[in-house]
Scaffold this active site. Structure first.
Site, PDB file in Angstrom:
ATOM      1  CE  LYS A   7      12.130  10.261 -19.566  1.00  0.00           C
ATOM      2  NZ  LYS A   7      12.106  11.146 -18.345  1.00  0.00           N
ATOM      3  N   GLY A  58      -3.423  13.419 -11.849  1.00  0.00           N
ATOM      4  CA  GLY A  58      -2.622  12.362 -11.665  1.00  0.00           C
ATOM      5  C   GLY A  58      -1.941  12.308 -10.169  1.00  0.00           C
ATOM      6  CB  VAL A  59      -3.089  11.760  -6.858  1.00  0.00           C
ATOM      7  CG1 VAL A  59      -3.319  13.138  -6.951  1.00  0.00           C
ATOM      8  CG2 VAL A  59      -4.188  10.628  -7.105  1.00  0.00           C
ATOM      9  N   GLY A  60      -0.222   9.666  -8.393  1.00  0.00           N
ATOM     10  CA  GLY A  60       0.776   8.744  -8.393  1.00  0.00           C
ATOM     11  C   GLY A  60       1.893   8.934  -7.693  1.00  0.00           C
ATOM     12  CE  LYS A  61       6.965   6.463 -10.427  1.00  0.00           C
ATOM     13  NZ  LYS A  61       8.334   6.038 -11.111  1.00  0.00           N
ATOM     14  CB  VAL A  62       5.413  13.294  -9.041  1.00  0.00           C
ATOM     15  CG1 VAL A  62       5.388  14.683  -8.556  1.00  0.00           C
ATOM     16  CG2 VAL A  62       6.731  12.679  -9.471  1.00  0.00           C
ATOM     17  N   GLY A  63       2.130  13.151  -7.719  1.00  0.00           N
ATOM     18  CA  GLY A  63       1.152  13.641  -7.319  1.00  0.00           C
ATOM     19  C   GLY A  63       0.974  13.596  -6.008  1.00  0.00           C
TER      20      GLY A  63
END
Length: 360
Positions: free
Chosen positions: A88, A188-193
């Site tokens: 990472k 969290g409702v960004g890229k994945v959410g």
């Protein structure tokens, strides 16, 4: 010797969280790049893991995150059945303020200097367009755009894999692999959410969301008015009647404060390193909360970017990500058999695969 060096050396050589093969500190003064590349293991193959671009409060925090995330990638890749070890990278700084092509190109040169021991991709704060830039300096960048020979947005299959983990959790706990009629809270409702919201609504779930970014919440509510929003994560985890809690932001969501307050009976989300410290997995088990290990259920994205290295095929990747359902059920079965929490069972399975690879 500085406190930073003491902390890194302790983690690398003396702590239970260590065992890293290599840690590279990267700096390019001209572009402002400050980054850490951590390679935890190459037992199964070249280390694979994304690049996080984040405004860490201190350099020590950035190094600690790189070490923890790279270790998690070793376990994630092992459980996903990939021929990759764990690595990472983190870039220190606010991506909205300091991200430039020059900085990303400099970072790409550092990745390239490792000669393929580390393969990078997207993570928090980095996107497909960024990997296209990084790839101008190294062939060891994946998660690129289709126009540049890549697979595109890996969050699509990350969300799909998390959904499969939720289905497996529902099967294990309630005897039916569906979230229909269940109340699911997503932090969290960004890229994945945002993709996870779609899967859940299609499956007939009731969805409650929260996000520190008001715009992200508004986008979901405008598209899906049946979704409910709450003020913050503290309110979400205390929501009455919540069946499933999905942490989909940053790590450490499951801690000494949040676990006692959880109303949900299942925790299954996309965030990495959800357990704030060792022992939290036992606290969850003692409360009768079914925890689907994060690095197992969120592996859809790494399955996708790994496939890109060999010529991307979306249907092939989706079929592999669908197996997260069976893998998660297998972990629950192993946990019951060994009398341990699911997180410990997943660790045992992953460590066994890595140990067998080292003996070959």
């Amino acid at each position: 010797m500085t406190d930073l060096t003491d902390g890194v050396l302790h983690t690398l050589f003396r702590s239970d969280q260590g065992g890293h093969e290599q840690v590279v500190l990267c700096q390019d003064r001209a572009s402002g790049l400050k980054a850490v590349i951590a390679i935890h293991s190459t037992a199964l193959g070249p280390a694979l893991g994304g690049t996080r671009f984040y405004p860490y409060a201190t350099e020590e925090e950035a190094v600690a995150d790189a070490l923890n995330l790279s270790r998690g990638m070793s376990y994630k890749n092992a459980m996903a059945g990939l021929d990759h070890g764990g690595g990472k990278a983190v870039i220190i700084g606010d991506p909205e303020r300091i991200k430039t092509d020059e900085l990303l190109l400099a970072y790409g040169r550092f990745v390239d200097s490792l000669g393929g021991r580390y393969v990078t991709a997207c993570d928090v704060g980095t996107y497909v367009a960024d990997m296209d830039v990084v790839a101008r300096e190294t062939r060891w960048a994946t998660g690129r755009s289709p126009e540049n020979g890549g697979a595109g947005d890996s969050s699509v299959l990350t969300a799909y894999g998390v959904f499969q983990g939720m289905r497996a959790s529902a099967q294990h706990l309630w005897g039916d692999p569906t979230l229909r009629g269940r109340k699911v809270g997503i932090a969290g409702v960004g890229k994945v959410g945002r993709h996870l919201v779609e899967h859940l609504l299609q499956d007939g779930a009731e969805v409650v969301i929260t996000d520190v970014r008001e715009e992200s919440v508004r986008l979901i509510l405008d598209k899906h008015p049946q979704v409910t929003a709450v003020a913050d994560t503290a309110a979400l985890i205390r929501t009455a009647g919540l069946d499933v809690y999905a942490p989909c932001a940053l790590g450490g969501a499951l801690n000494d404060d949040s676990v006692p307050a959880l109303t949900a009976k299942v925790v299954c989300g996309a965030a990495n390193n959800q357990l704030a410290h060792p022992g939290v997995e036992k606290d969850l088990a003692d409360r009768g909360i079914c925890y689907a290990p994060d690095y197992v259920v969120n592996a859809g994205g790494v399955i996708q970017v790994a496939d890109e290295l060999h010529g991307f095929d979306f249907d092939r990747c989706k079929a592999k990500a669908a197996k997260i359902f069976d893998t998660t059920l297998g972990i629950f079965a192993r946990a019951k058999e060994d009398g341990i929490p699911p997180a410990a069972a997943a660790d045992r399975i992953a460590e066994q695969r890595m140990a067998e690879a080292r003996r070959r």
